[in-house]
Structures are given as C-alpha cells and as structure tokens.
Design a protein around this motif. Structure first.
Motif, PDB file in Angstrom:
ATOM      1  N   VAL A  79       1.578   5.149 -13.956  1.00  0.00           N
ATOM      2  CA  VAL A  79       2.070   3.981 -14.684  1.00  0.00           C
ATOM      3  C   VAL A  79       2.454   4.494 -16.064  1.00  0.00           C
ATOM      4  O   VAL A  79       1.618   5.067 -16.770  1.00  0.00           O
ATOM      5  CB  VAL A  79       0.987   2.888 -14.801  1.00  0.00           C
ATOM      6  N   LEU A  83       4.857  -2.037 -22.147  1.00  0.00           N
ATOM      7  CA  LEU A  83       4.448  -3.248 -21.452  1.00  0.00           C
ATOM      8  C   LEU A  83       5.578  -4.268 -21.507  1.00  0.00           C
ATOM      9  O   LEU A  83       6.218  -4.431 -22.560  1.00  0.00           O
ATOM     10  CB  LEU A  83       3.201  -3.845 -22.105  1.00  0.00           C
ATOM     11  N   CYS A  90       2.995   1.065 -25.470  1.00  0.00           N
ATOM     12  CA  CYS A  90       3.324   1.967 -24.363  1.00  0.00           C
ATOM     13  C   CYS A  90       2.024   2.459 -23.738  1.00  0.00           C
ATOM     14  O   CYS A  90       1.057   2.743 -24.447  1.00  0.00           O
ATOM     15  CB  CYS A  90       4.136   3.150 -24.856  1.00  0.00           C
ATOM     16  N   VAL A  91       2.013   2.573 -22.421  1.00  0.00           N
ATOM     17  CA  VAL A  91       0.814   2.986 -21.704  1.00  0.00           C
ATOM     18  C   VAL A  91       1.118   4.131 -20.752  1.00  0.00           C
ATOM     19  O   VAL A  91       2.253   4.322 -20.322  1.00  0.00           O
ATOM     20  CB  VAL A  91       0.185   1.813 -20.914  1.00  0.00           C
ATOM     21  N   ILE A  93      -1.102   5.627 -17.328  1.00  0.00           N
ATOM     22  CA  ILE A  93      -2.273   5.665 -16.445  1.00  0.00           C
ATOM     23  C   ILE A  93      -1.950   6.678 -15.369  1.00  0.00           C
ATOM     24  O   ILE A  93      -0.941   6.551 -14.673  1.00  0.00           O
ATOM     25  CB  ILE A  93      -2.564   4.282 -15.831  1.00  0.00           C
ATOM     26  N   GLU A 126       7.427   2.202 -13.982  1.00  0.00           N
ATOM     27  CA  GLU A 126       7.376   1.044 -14.870  1.00  0.00           C
ATOM     28  C   GLU A 126       6.111   0.216 -14.676  1.00  0.00           C
ATOM     29  O   GLU A 126       5.551   0.155 -13.593  1.00  0.00           O
ATOM     30  CB  GLU A 126       8.591   0.128 -14.640  1.00  0.00           C
ATOM     31  N   THR A 127       5.717  -0.451 -15.745  1.00  0.00           N
ATOM     32  CA  THR A 127       4.514  -1.283 -15.712  1.00  0.00           C
ATOM     33  C   THR A 127       4.722  -2.587 -14.953  1.00  0.00           C
ATOM     34  O   THR A 127       3.742  -3.256 -14.616  1.00  0.00           O
ATOM     35  CB  THR A 127       4.043  -1.614 -17.140  1.00  0.00           C
ATOM     36  N   ASN A 128       5.962  -2.939 -14.665  1.00  0.00           N
ATOM     37  CA  ASN A 128       6.232  -4.202 -13.958  1.00  0.00           C
ATOM     38  C   ASN A 128       6.861  -3.969 -12.585  1.00  0.00           C
ATOM     39  O   ASN A 128       7.530  -4.837 -12.066  1.00  0.00           O
ATOM     40  CB  ASN A 128       7.131  -5.093 -14.818  1.00  0.00           C
ATOM     41  N   ARG A 129       6.593  -2.823 -11.973  1.00  0.00           N
ATOM     42  CA  ARG A 129       7.148  -2.541 -10.640  1.00  0.00           C
ATOM     43  C   ARG A 129       6.353  -3.298  -9.576  1.00  0.00           C
ATOM     44  O   ARG A 129       5.213  -3.719  -9.809  1.00  0.00           O
ATOM     45  CB  ARG A 129       7.171  -1.047 -10.380  1.00  0.00           C
ATOM     46  N   LEU A 132       2.600  -2.976  -8.797  1.00  0.00           N
ATOM     47  CA  LEU A 132       1.639  -3.441  -9.796  1.00  0.00           C
ATOM     48  C   LEU A 132       1.616  -4.949  -9.962  1.00  0.00           C
ATOM     49  O   LEU A 132       0.608  -5.499 -10.409  1.00  0.00           O
ATOM     50  CB  LEU A 132       1.941  -2.791 -11.147  1.00  0.00           C
TER      51      LEU A 132
END
Length: 143
Positions: A79, A83, A90-91, A93, A126-129, A132
């Motif tokens: 990830v 966000l 920004c993240v 993981i 991406e964080t919004n895929r 997730l």
C-alpha cells in the motif's frame, strides 16, 4: 525465495551457524489475540519436505521455531501513496518483506511529500484500490 505451490524463503542467520526458513502465507490466519507460540507440526513437515526435495544440504537440526505475523492485503501488494481522504498524508504498508524495498519506498514517499508526484510507477498500490475498499474482494480473490 522459492515461488511455487508454496512460497518459501530462507537465509543465513548472522553470527550463527544456522539458517532461517520460513513460508510466506504458510500459516493460519490469526490475530494478536489468537496467536499462539506453539509450533505447527503441519507447517514444520511442509518445510522439511520442501528442503528434502529442493535444498537437502540446508536441512539440519531444528534449533527453534517462532511464528511471524504480518498484515498483507488480499491482492498481496504493498500500500503506497497519498490517502484519498487527505492527500497531504502519504503512507506505505509493506508487510513482512518490505525491508528489501525501504530505500526505494523512502524515495517515493519523499517525492510524494515534497512534490505530490513521483517518477516511479506506483499504479496498483493505491490506498483506494478494490483490494482495500471492496469488502467482497477477498472472497472473490483467488491465489
């Protein structure tokens, strides 16, 4: 790293005459509350069979067994990125194997934080895929 029906990894243990062998996604699904430290005889036998068949010189006496916990999305990808709810944050993981990518991920995060973009292709992380945000993704995902 062995990629097959089961994914195994191993490496020497620094300062010891020993090697580590593990299996990526080879254990039971657990939480911090349900985890035990009891060796899993099924997993141990799976590892021994792998070593006998693939790397017999690697097999030696078992010194100890430990479990390793990490969280990994159902699509097995990192990830990475801003966000969706606040692009200033920004993240990254990366589960248990991310340490190998630390310098690259650090550069990407620095680029994103300073300029809002990166020259690296981070599509699919991406964080919004769907993996997730779609609650049914894991049920439909087949490895």
């Amino acid at each position: 790293m062995w990629h097959g029906a089961d994914n195994f990894y191993g490496f020497p243990v620094y300062g010891e005459v020993a090697t580590k062998l593990g299996q990526h996604l080879g254990g039971h699904h657990v939480t911090s509350r349900t985890r035990t430290f009891d060796p899993d005889p099924v997993r141990i036998e799976r590892q021994r069979t792998f070593l006998v068949e693939r790397i017999p010189g690697f097999l030696g006496p078992e010194l100890y067994t430990k479990t390793c916990l990490y969280t990994i999305p159902p699509d097995n990808n990192f990830v990475l990125g801003p966000l969706a709810s606040d692009p200033r944050i920004c993240v990254f993981i990366g589960a248990g194997h991310a340490y190998k990518f630390a310098s690259l991920m650090g550069q990407i995060l620095a680029d994103l934080a300073l300029t809002g973009t990166t020259a690296e292709n981070i599509a699919g992380l991406e964080t919004n895929r769907p993996a997730l945000i779609d609650p049914d993704f894991a049920a439909r995902y087949h490895r």
